[in-house]
Design a protein around this motif. Structure first.
Motif, short mmCIF file in Angstrom:
data_model
loop_
_atom_site.label_atom_id
_atom_site.label_comp_id
_atom_site.label_asym_id
_atom_site.label_seq_id
_atom_site.Cartn_x
_atom_site.Cartn_y
_atom_site.Cartn_z
N ALA A 190 0.83 -1.21 0.00
CA ALA A 190 0.00 0.00 0.00
C ALA A 190 0.86 1.25 0.00
O ALA A 190 2.05 1.22 0.27
CB ALA A 190 -0.93 0.00 1.21
N LEU A 191 0.20 2.38 -0.30
CA LEU A 191 0.88 3.67 -0.29
C LEU A 191 1.27 4.06 1.14
O LEU A 191 0.48 3.92 2.08
CB LEU A 191 -0.05 4.74 -0.87
N VAL A 192 2.47 4.59 1.26
CA VAL A 192 2.92 5.15 2.53
C VAL A 192 2.86 6.67 2.44
O VAL A 192 3.37 7.26 1.47
CB VAL A 192 4.37 4.72 2.86
N LEU A 193 2.23 7.30 3.44
CA LEU A 193 2.18 8.75 3.51
C LEU A 193 2.44 9.16 4.96
O LEU A 193 1.65 8.86 5.84
CB LEU A 193 0.82 9.29 3.06
N LEU A 194 3.56 9.83 5.18
CA LEU A 194 3.90 10.34 6.51
C LEU A 194 3.93 11.86 6.41
O LEU A 194 4.62 12.42 5.57
CB LEU A 194 5.26 9.80 6.97
N ARG A 195 3.19 12.49 7.31
CA ARG A 195 2.97 13.93 7.20
C ARG A 195 3.93 14.73 8.09
O ARG A 195 4.20 14.35 9.24
CB ARG A 195 1.54 14.27 7.57
N CYS A 196 4.38 15.85 7.53
CA CYS A 196 5.26 16.75 8.26
C CYS A 196 4.90 18.18 7.90
O CYS A 196 4.88 18.54 6.71
CB CYS A 196 6.72 16.48 7.91
N ASN A 197 4.62 18.98 8.90
CA ASN A 197 4.40 20.41 8.71
C ASN A 197 5.41 21.16 9.57
O ASN A 197 5.75 20.73 10.66
CB ASN A 197 2.98 20.80 9.09
N TYR A 198 5.84 22.29 9.09
CA TYR A 198 6.88 23.03 9.77
C TYR A 198 6.50 24.51 9.83
O TYR A 198 5.64 24.97 9.08
CB TYR A 198 8.23 22.88 9.04
N SER A 199 7.16 25.22 10.71
CA SER A 199 7.07 26.67 10.70
C SER A 199 8.49 27.21 10.65
O SER A 199 9.37 26.72 11.36
CB SER A 199 6.34 27.19 11.94
N SER A 200 8.70 28.19 9.77
CA SER A 200 10.03 28.77 9.63
C SER A 200 9.91 30.18 9.08
O SER A 200 9.11 30.42 8.17
CB SER A 200 10.89 27.92 8.70
N SER A 201 10.71 31.06 9.59
CA SER A 201 10.67 32.45 9.15
C SER A 201 11.59 32.70 7.96
O SER A 201 11.58 33.77 7.38
CB SER A 201 11.07 33.38 10.30
N VAL A 202 12.37 31.70 7.60
CA VAL A 202 13.28 31.82 6.46
C VAL A 202 13.13 30.58 5.59
O VAL A 202 12.60 29.56 6.05
CB VAL A 202 14.75 31.97 6.92
N PRO A 203 13.58 30.66 4.33
CA PRO A 203 13.52 29.45 3.50
C PRO A 203 14.24 28.30 4.20
O PRO A 203 15.41 28.43 4.55
CB PRO A 203 14.23 29.89 2.23
N PRO A 204 13.55 27.20 4.38
CA PRO A 204 14.13 26.13 5.19
C PRO A 204 14.91 25.11 4.37
O PRO A 204 14.70 24.95 3.18
CB PRO A 204 12.89 25.47 5.79
N TYR A 205 15.82 24.42 5.06
CA TYR A 205 16.31 23.16 4.57
C TYR A 205 15.48 22.11 5.33
O TYR A 205 15.29 22.22 6.54
CB TYR A 205 17.79 22.96 4.91
N LEU A 206 15.00 21.10 4.63
CA LEU A 206 14.11 20.11 5.23
C LEU A 206 14.69 18.71 5.05
O LEU A 206 15.26 18.41 4.00
CB LEU A 206 12.72 20.18 4.60
N PHE A 207 14.52 17.90 6.06
CA PHE A 207 15.13 16.58 6.08
C PHE A 207 14.11 15.53 6.54
O PHE A 207 13.23 15.80 7.34
CB PHE A 207 16.30 16.53 7.08
N TRP A 208 14.28 14.32 6.01
CA TRP A 208 13.66 13.14 6.58
C TRP A 208 14.79 12.15 6.91
O TRP A 208 15.62 11.84 6.06
CB TRP A 208 12.70 12.47 5.61
N TYR A 209 14.77 11.71 8.17
CA TYR A 209 15.69 10.68 8.63
C TYR A 209 14.88 9.45 9.03
O TYR A 209 13.74 9.57 9.51
CB TYR A 209 16.50 11.15 9.84
#
Lengths: 116, 114
Positions: free
Chosen positions: B17-36
């Protein structure tokens, strides 16, 4: 290429005892991090070294925790005296450059500490 | 202050099946985003990261994530789950301090049902 090495993998101690953890980062990595990961939470940065200098230790409980990175390579993290709430996994990570969180961090397997 | 929210401490999907893991963030500047990803009794391993440019990022093991600035989201997906995907997944965003310290989510444990 060898990864980040940590020892011991597991440690059980009584409260008020002392304990030390060792980390050997990937060869050539200038930056070294120690994190505390409590069950059910994300990692919490304790201290960041750039070579053998401290860059950030704002979340390190300095009354009981200490860390050093001699010669800019290996590092040790010590807890003295330990409290029950120190039970956690202690993760060491390293990265190549000094741009902190924007760099990919490479993690060791961690040391699982249980304080009784 | 910056923050990362991962919706669901546990997500269970059937194999294939499809895997969907959700992540929302707040940042005041353009972010670098990671999944570990963290497999049992192991350290964390980088799955993928977004820096700049293309908003769809492909990672290891068939995972990908899409940066949506308007939704401040960086959800992780995989079309077909495999038993070996069972692990804990952490989303993180680079901070705005001088060292860009990572701000971590609390993690989502992915359970694969046979």
């Amino acid at each position: 290429e060898a990864g980040v090495a940590q020892s011991p993998r597991y440690k059980i101690i009584e409260k008020r005892q002392s304990v030390a953890f060792w980390c050997n980062p990937i060869s050539g990595h200038a930056t070294l991090y120690w994190y505390q990961q409590i069950l059910g939470q994300g990692p919490k940065l304790l201290i960041q070294f750039q070579n053998n200098g401290v860059v950030d230790d704002s979340q390190l409980p300095k009354d009981r925790f200490s860390a050093e990175r001699l010669k800019g390579v290996d590092s040790t993290l010590k807890i003295q005296p330990a409290k029950l709430e120190d039970s956690a996994v202690y993760l060491c990570a390293s990265s190549l450059d000094k741009t902190g969180g924007r760099e990919t961090q490479y993690f060791g397997p961690g040391t699982r500490l249980l304080v009784l | 202050a910056q923050s990362v929210t991962q919706l669901g401490s546990h997500v269970s999907v059937s194999e294939g099946a499809l895997v969907l893991l959700r992540c929302n963030y707040s940042s005041s500047v353009p972010p670098y985003l990671f999944w570990y990803v963290q497999y049992p009794n192991q350290g964390l391993q980088l799955l993928l990261k977004y820096t700049t440019g293309a908003t769809l990022v492909k990672g290891i093991n068939g995972f990908e994530a899409e940066f949506k600035k308007s939704e401040t989201s960086f959800h992780l997906t995989k079309p077909s789950a495999h038993m070996s995907d069972a692990a804990e997944y952490f989303c993180a965003v680079s901070g705005t301090d001088s060292n860009y310290q990572l701000i971590w989510g609390a993690g989502t444990k992915l359970i694969i049902k046979p």
